[in-house]
Motif scaffolding. Structure first.
Motif, PDB file in Angstrom:
ATOM      1  N   SER A   1       6.468 -53.474  50.316  1.00 35.07           N
ATOM      2  CA  SER A   1       7.448 -52.571  49.717  1.00 35.07           C
ATOM      3  C   SER A   1       8.654 -53.308  49.175  1.00 35.07           C
ATOM      4  CB  SER A   1       7.923 -51.543  50.748  1.00 35.07           C
ATOM      5  OG  SER A   1       8.979 -50.767  50.229  1.00 35.07           O
ATOM      6  N   ARG A   2       9.189 -52.801  48.040  1.00 33.32           N
ATOM      7  CA  ARG A   2      10.431 -53.326  47.494  1.00 33.32           C
ATOM      8  C   ARG A   2      11.639 -52.561  48.028  1.00 33.32           C
ATOM      9  NH1 ARG A   2      10.478 -56.420  42.651  1.00 33.32           N
ATOM     10  NH2 ARG A   2       8.424 -57.122  42.094  1.00 33.32           N
ATOM     11  N   LYS A   3      11.413 -51.498  48.800  1.00 33.03           N
ATOM     12  CA  LYS A   3      12.513 -50.702  49.326  1.00 33.03           C
ATOM     13  C   LYS A   3      12.461 -50.703  50.852  1.00 33.03           C
ATOM     14  CE  LYS A   3      12.817 -47.596  45.357  1.00 33.03           C
ATOM     15  NZ  LYS A   3      12.787 -46.180  44.894  1.00 33.03           N
ATOM     16  N   PRO A   4      13.638 -50.874  51.486  1.00 34.23           N
ATOM     17  CA  PRO A   4      13.634 -50.876  52.946  1.00 34.23           C
ATOM     18  C   PRO A   4      13.407 -49.480  53.503  1.00 34.23           C
ATOM     19  CG  PRO A   4      15.867 -51.001  52.106  1.00 34.23           C
ATOM     20  CD  PRO A   4      14.964 -51.096  50.919  1.00 34.23           C
ATOM     21  N   GLU A   5      12.756 -49.423  54.656  1.00 38.66           N
ATOM     22  CA  GLU A   5      12.617 -48.163  55.371  1.00 38.66           C
ATOM     23  C   GLU A   5      13.796 -48.056  56.338  1.00 38.66           C
ATOM     24  OE1 GLU A   5       8.897 -48.331  57.319  1.00 38.66           O
ATOM     25  OE2 GLU A   5       7.708 -48.257  55.474  1.00 38.66           O
ATOM     26  N   VAL A   6      14.506 -46.926  56.290  1.00 39.09           N
ATOM     27  CA  VAL A   6      15.715 -46.767  57.085  1.00 39.09           C
ATOM     28  C   VAL A   6      15.445 -45.834  58.255  1.00 39.09           C
ATOM     29  CG1 VAL A   6      18.098 -45.970  57.088  1.00 39.09           C
ATOM     30  CG2 VAL A   6      17.189 -47.173  55.094  1.00 39.09           C
ATOM     31  N   SER A   7      15.844 -46.253  59.448  1.00 35.32           N
ATOM     32  CA  SER A   7      15.813 -45.359  60.609  1.00 35.32           C
ATOM     33  C   SER A   7      17.134 -45.521  61.339  1.00 35.32           C
ATOM     34  CB  SER A   7      14.637 -45.702  61.535  1.00 35.32           C
ATOM     35  OG  SER A   7      14.743 -47.033  61.995  1.00 35.32           O
ATOM     36  N   TYR A   8      17.608 -44.461  61.954  1.00 36.31           N
ATOM     37  CA  TYR A   8      18.907 -44.482  62.607  1.00 36.31           C
ATOM     38  C   TYR A   8      18.796 -44.996  64.026  1.00 36.31           C
ATOM     39  CZ  TYR A   8      20.185 -41.604  58.621  1.00 36.31           C
ATOM     40  OH  TYR A   8      20.393 -41.140  57.347  1.00 36.31           O
ATOM     41  N   GLY A   9      19.859 -45.699  64.467  1.00 37.58           N
ATOM     42  CA  GLY A   9      19.915 -46.204  65.831  1.00 37.58           C
ATOM     43  C   GLY A   9      20.865 -45.375  66.666  1.00 37.58           C
ATOM     44  N   ASP A  10      20.937 -45.704  67.949  1.00 36.59           N
ATOM     45  CA  ASP A  10      21.757 -44.927  68.874  1.00 36.59           C
ATOM     46  C   ASP A  10      22.897 -45.722  69.487  1.00 36.59           C
ATOM     47  OD1 ASP A  10      20.220 -42.503  68.655  1.00 36.59           O
ATOM     48  OD2 ASP A  10      18.665 -43.498  69.846  1.00 36.59           O
ATOM     49  N   SER A  11      22.960 -47.020  69.234  1.00 36.84           N
ATOM     50  CA  SER A  11      24.034 -47.821  69.833  1.00 36.84           C
ATOM     51  C   SER A  11      24.531 -48.852  68.839  1.00 36.84           C
ATOM     52  CB  SER A  11      23.532 -48.539  71.094  1.00 36.84           C
ATOM     53  OG  SER A  11      22.659 -49.605  70.738  1.00 36.84           O
ATOM     54  N   ILE A  12      25.768 -49.256  69.022  1.00 38.22           N
ATOM     55  CA  ILE A  12      26.333 -50.251  68.122  1.00 38.22           C
ATOM     56  C   ILE A  12      25.674 -51.611  68.340  1.00 38.22           C
ATOM     57  CG2 ILE A  12      28.257 -50.972  69.623  1.00 38.22           C
ATOM     58  CD1 ILE A  12      29.954 -50.999  66.961  1.00 38.22           C
ATOM     59  N   GLU A  13      25.201 -51.869  69.558  1.00 36.83           N
ATOM     60  CA  GLU A  13      24.512 -53.141  69.819  1.00 36.83           C
ATOM     61  C   GLU A  13      23.227 -53.230  68.997  1.00 36.83           C
ATOM     62  OE1 GLU A  13      27.441 -52.473  72.808  1.00 36.83           O
ATOM     63  OE2 GLU A  13      25.749 -51.189  72.217  1.00 36.83           O
ATOM     64  N   ASP A  14      22.487 -52.118  68.932  1.00 36.48           N
ATOM     65  CA  ASP A  14      21.269 -52.097  68.113  1.00 36.48           C
ATOM     66  C   ASP A  14      21.610 -52.276  66.633  1.00 36.48           C
ATOM     67  OD1 ASP A  14      19.728 -51.707  70.344  1.00 36.48           O
ATOM     68  OD2 ASP A  14      19.553 -49.526  70.085  1.00 36.48           O
ATOM     69  N   ASP A  15      22.730 -51.702  66.228  1.00 38.62           N
ATOM     70  CA  ASP A  15      23.151 -51.823  64.836  1.00 38.62           C
ATOM     71  C   ASP A  15      23.522 -53.259  64.505  1.00 38.62           C
ATOM     72  OD1 ASP A  15      24.179 -50.200  62.313  1.00 38.62           O
ATOM     73  OD2 ASP A  15      25.724 -51.675  62.792  1.00 38.62           O
ATOM     74  N   LEU A  16      24.251 -53.923  65.399  1.00 39.05           N
ATOM     75  CA  LEU A  16      24.730 -55.281  65.115  1.00 39.05           C
ATOM     76  C   LEU A  16      23.593 -56.298  65.103  1.00 39.05           C
ATOM     77  CD1 LEU A  16      28.063 -55.367  67.173  1.00 39.05           C
ATOM     78  CD2 LEU A  16      27.767 -55.028  64.711  1.00 39.05           C
ATOM     79  N   VAL A  17      22.579 -56.094  65.935  1.00 40.58           N
ATOM     80  CA  VAL A  17      21.505 -57.082  65.990  1.00 40.58           C
ATOM     81  C   VAL A  17      20.689 -57.097  64.698  1.00 40.58           C
ATOM     82  CG1 VAL A  17      19.657 -55.652  66.978  1.00 40.58           C
ATOM     83  CG2 VAL A  17      19.770 -58.097  67.539  1.00 40.58           C
TER      84      VAL A  17
END
Length: 492
Positions: free
Chosen positions: A129-145
């Motif tokens: 794919s040329r487009k990323p698949e987006v899914s939401y996280g539940d913590s800022i730690e998951d977001d930062l990694v």
């Protein structure tokens, strides 16, 4: 700014005094920057808090605050979903836009600040794919990694101003090193464009890319093929407009990524013949880019920088070893202009930018016909006419193209170009060269020759333009007489 979720501040025995001093300096800068944006940031954070959500300044905004260069573009992350973010910011912001909402981002403007609020997320490409698949996280730690580099994986929780740095980004920032939060292979597999971002940040921040990151770029260079041309172009532009583009470009070439996104650049590394009868075209091109940057007057100029980088890309296709031992690159400027159009079109540049950069590449050798300064006024007029609105850039590109170490030759070229610019200035003052046109317009031609609109008018206009370039302003009467004489010859 209080410490948070890591052991960033180890005992003095475990860290050199120099590193500690650097860390203290970046923290002092951050406090100053955050105090400046605090009224807006804290106000927004309280609104999220009252709605039951968290908010943190994140990524590039934190990095730039630590570097003392935070502007008015602020990036936040939150556990609120986009629809909740909209409910919070709409009554508060001066304007709201939803362009990035499919990727979890809501944009808004408040006072002089441009703000983006993005829901915690993780995104990844599949293998094709040329487009990323987006899914939401539940913590800022998951977001930062999931962030691209550790220096972009820091956050400041608001309004309490808690510093969150689970991947030691602060130390990497102080050491001016680019590393990935997880393994670089995982990071680049998630989003291959991050390989180009490594080169871009090296160019923008003058940072060193960690060896394991460079190794992963070499190993995974082919993954860049799944990224859209538009995203590649945008990263390339940011790199070229950086303060140290040579550093980023060299990394793209070294890693093999340039072979896939800008193959004309590594192709400039021509094999030197045994007698070294021509300069290193690759190094020459990077030096021309450096020198063009030094001549910029009103900030970074993408058209000039692209022309400087690409001006000699026609040389590999035109290199010839002559019988007398010389090496020639006949018409490389013409070939290079065509190659420039093809590459820039593939990278989805605008038609206007493609035309301007290719035109500069095509014209970059024209001055060398000036040589001993024996150009006629007619030749000077044609030089100005052909450059058109690109004349100022052509001056800078031509001057930048002198990379000889022979000071006498360099000084002679500089004096010759000084002379040409002086002649252009004198003729411009006398003749309004910026608007070269015949002494008669199309209506005049039809009236004098008593003809209707058609090909004849265009031929007559072209004839009068050539007269104007050759002789300078003629005046109406002389132009009418010359036109009638030419027309009579055409009829006979």
């Amino acid at each position: 700014m209080p410490n948070a979720n890591n052991d960033t501040h180890a005992p003095q025995t475990e860290r050199s005094a120099q590193t500690t001093q650097a860390l203290n300096q970046v923290q002092r800068r951050a406090v100053s920057e955050l105090l400046r944006v605090s009224p807006v940031a804290d106000d927004l954070a309280r609104r999220f808090q009252e709605a039951g959500f968290t908010l943190a300044l994140v990524g590039g905004s934190v990095r730039d605050a630590l570097l003392g260069r935070l502007g008015n573009d602020l990036d936040f992350t939150t556990d609120a979903r986009p629809e909740d973010v909209l409910k919070i910011v709409r009554p508060w912001a001066d304007a709201v836009w939803e362009v990035g909402i499919a990727f979890g981002t809501v944009g808004c403007k408040k006072d002089s600040f441009d703000i983006e609020v993005t829901t915690y997320r993780s995104e990844a490409y599949d293998r094709t794919s040329r487009k990323p698949e987006v899914s939401y996280g539940d913590s800022i730690e998951d977001d930062l990694v999931r962030r691209d580099f550790t220096v972009n994986a820091m956050a400041v929780a608001l309004p309490e101003k808690e510093f969150i740095d689970p991947h030691n980004g602060l130390e990497d920032l102080a050491a001016q090193v680019l590393r990935t939060p997880g393994t670089p292979q995982e990071s680049f597999s998630d989003d291959p464009l991050r390989m180009m971002r490594a080169a871009r940040f090296a160019a923008q921040l003058d940072f060193t890319v960690a060896p394991e990151v460079v190794a992963a770029m070499k190993e995974m260079a082919d993954r860049i093929d799944i990224v859209s041309a538009e995203r590649v172009r945008d990263e390339l532009n940011k790199l070229i407009l950086g303060a140290h583009p040579r550093k980023g470009l060299a990394l793209l070439v070294e890693s093999g990524i340039a072979d896939r996104v800008l193959p004309e650049l590594p192709a400039l590394r021509l094999e030197r013949d045994e007698h070294h009868r021509h300069k290193d075209v690759y190094e020459h091109s990077l030096t021309v880019l450096d020198q063009a940057i030094d001549l910029e007057e009103d900030g970074p100029d993408l058209v000039l920088r692209l022309a400087a980088l690409l001006h000699d890309i026609g040389k590999p296709k035109t290199r010839r070893f002559e019988k007398d031992g010389r090496v020639s690159f006949h018409h490389h400027e013409v070939v290079g202009a065509k190659m420039t159009k093809k590459r820039m079109t593939a990278l989805k540049y605008s038609n206007e930018m493609v035309k301007d950069v290719a035109r500069l590449v095509e014209l970059h050798l024209r001055f060398h016909g000036y040589g001993t300064g024996e150009w006629t006024d007619s030749a000077v007029r044609r030089y100005v006419r052909d450059a058109g609105p690109l004349l100022t850039r052509l001056h800078k590109l031509t001057r930048s193209d002198c990379t000889t170490r022979n000071k006498r030759k360099a000084n002679a070229l500089s004096r010759a170009y000084d002379g040409l610019e002086e002649r252009i200035a004198r003729l411009q003052e006398q003749e309004e060269l910026d608007a070269i046109r015949p002494d008669l317009d199309g209506n005049d031609i039809m009236q004098v020759l008593d003809i209707a609109p058609g090909p004849g008018v265009g031929k007559a206009y072209k004839y009068l333009l050539e007269l104007r370039l050759e002789n300078g302003p003629m005046g109406r009467d002389a132009a009418v007489a010359a036109l009638k004489e030419w027309w009579a010859e055409q009829q006979s």
